[in-house]
Every structure is written in C-alpha cells, then in structure tokens.
Design a protein around this motif. Structure first.
Motif, PDB file in Angstrom:
ATOM      1  N   VAL A  79       0.830  -1.204   0.000  1.00 43.07           N
ATOM      2  CA  VAL A  79       0.000   0.000   0.000  1.00 43.07           C
ATOM      3  C   VAL A  79       0.864   1.253   0.000  1.00 43.07           C
ATOM      4  O   VAL A  79       0.603   2.205  -0.746  1.00 43.07           O
ATOM      5  N   MET A  80       1.901   1.276   0.821  1.00 43.20           N
ATOM      6  CA  MET A  80       2.753   2.461   0.890  1.00 43.20           C
ATOM      7  C   MET A  80       3.554   2.664  -0.384  1.00 43.20           C
ATOM      8  O   MET A  80       3.818   3.797  -0.783  1.00 43.20           O
ATOM      9  N   THR A  81       3.947   1.572  -1.036  1.00 51.06           N
ATOM     10  CA  THR A  81       4.618   1.686  -2.330  1.00 51.06           C
ATOM     11  C   THR A  81       3.674   2.302  -3.357  1.00 51.06           C
ATOM     12  O   THR A  81       4.056   3.207  -4.110  1.00 51.06           O
ATOM     13  N   ALA A  82       2.422   1.819  -3.361  1.00 48.53           N
ATOM     14  CA  ALA A  82       1.422   2.373  -4.280  1.00 48.53           C
ATOM     15  C   ALA A  82       1.144   3.840  -3.971  1.00 48.53           C
ATOM     16  O   ALA A  82       0.986   4.670  -4.880  1.00 48.53           O
ATOM     17  N   THR A  83       1.107   4.184  -2.692  1.00 47.73           N
ATOM     18  CA  THR A  83       0.855   5.566  -2.286  1.00 47.73           C
ATOM     19  C   THR A  83       1.988   6.478  -2.735  1.00 47.73           C
ATOM     20  O   THR A  83       1.753   7.587  -3.240  1.00 47.73           O
TER      21      THR A  83
END
Length: 224
Positions: A79-83
């Motif tokens: 999720v943080m990579t996508a964010t």
C-alpha cells in the motif's frame, strides 16, 4: 541534537524530492505555483515539527520513520509503495499539465489549493499532538493507549483525513485539473491502508472494537 539533525535532513530531502518531481517535468523554474506550494508545505511541516521536537520528541521520532521499508505488515508495504507512486504521479502529472497547458486553474483556486494543503498538513500534525503514538507506520506498541477524543471523536483516522485534504489541494495549488485524476488510485490505496490498519487495531489495541461502534466513520463524517 540527533533528532534536530534528522528533522533538518528530512526537510532538505523533501525540498529535493519536490524539486525533482515538479521542476523536472515542468522543465522550467518559472513555475510560481510550485514555489508557493513548496513554501506552504515546508512552513506547515517545519513549525509543527519544531513544536514536536520540544514537547513530544518521541512522537516526532515515530513520524520520521516512514516509507514502505519501515512497515512491518506486508500489505502495508504494498500500500505504501502504491501511495508513494501515486504521490509522484500526482506531482509530475500536475507539472506536465502546467507545462503543456492542458488545463488552467484561476489564481484564486490556486490559492485555495495552497490553503487546503496547509490545512491538511496541520490537521495531520495536530493528530500527533493529540496522540503521540500516531506514527507514519502501522504498529501497536506495548505502552499504547486508545485515544478517542479530539479529532478522534469525529473520525477514526483523522491523520488520513488531513492527507486526503492535502492531496485534494495539491493539483489545484500546482495549476492542474488533470492531476485530480490521480486522487482515484491514491484514495483506493488510502482505503486499503485503513481497512488493514483497522483489522490490526481491532486485534491488538484494547478497546478499539468498542471505539468503532461509538465513532462510526473512518475517514469522512457522514460518508465512510
């Protein structure tokens, strides 16, 4: 002293990040909207950081540990990579939009965008003041207690509400309407982060289940 150095290093890294993400796609430094945006971002971040360094150093230390590598849950790393990718895309697309003139944002709306960016950042910082266990990563510490008052009495994730307000204001502040398109995947990533975080908090933080029944909205009052 070490915390001060880390904070200053984080600020310098932020300026460099914004410089690359905005002026390179725009291919010019003659982009006053970017300069104002960066100034608003730095001021709205620096002043609360100084306060936290003096009053809540442990909370500031938690805020400085951010990014996919700092996450302990595999879902949150994704999720943080996508964010992070969504943030870069939002900035770059807004800068390209400005460069090529795909859309035009009136100056009053640009200023409104900067105001939203400032409000979003200040809300996120206020959350840390109200809950010094609010971190940039998802985890529950042994000494952590449930906070259910203040902004947490309005929505269960006020820090993310601040982030959403900031993301909404960013393309407008950067003279772009097309940048708003990136809010769709960014909001999806934020939703996934909240759902997974609530699963962990329900399992590991005492009283969280009762809190979710008392404060019914996760992010937007009256909506979700």
């Amino acid at each position: 002293m070490k915390l001060v150095v880390q904070t200053l290093a984080s600020m310098v890294s932020g300026v460099l990040f914004f410089g690359l993400a905005l002026f390179l796609p725009a291919w010019t430094f003659d982009y006053w909207q970017s300069w104002v945006f960066i100034a608003v971002f730095m001021v709205a971040t620096l002043i609360p950081s100084i306060y936290l360094a003096v009053k809540h150093p442990a909370a500031l230390q938690r805020r400085l540990k951010a990014g996919p590598a700092a996450e302990t849950r595999p879902v949150q790393r994704v999720v943080m990579t996508a964010t992070l990718l969504a943030v870069v895309a939002l900035l770059a697309l807004s800068a390209v939009d400005h460069r090529l003139g795909w859309s035009s944002v009136p100056r009053p709306i640009v200023i409104l965008g900067d105001v939203l960016v400032g409000i979003g950042l200040l809300v996120a910082q206020l959350v840390v003041v109200q809950n010094d266990h609010a971190a940039a990563t998802i985890r529950v510490e042994s000494s952590q207690e449930l906070v259910s008052t203040g902004l947490y009495g309005v929505v269960r994730h006020p820090m993310y509400l601040g982030a959403l307000v900031m993301m909404l204001g960013t393309p407008l502040a950067l003279d772009s309407l097309w940048g708003l398109v990136v809010l769709i995947p960014a909001s999806a990533a934020l939703t996934a982060r909240i759902v997974d975080e609530e699963k962990m908090l329900t399992e590991e933080l005492a009283g969280y289940g009762e809190y979710t029944r008392r404060v019914g909205y996760r992010l937007l009052p009256g909506v979700w």
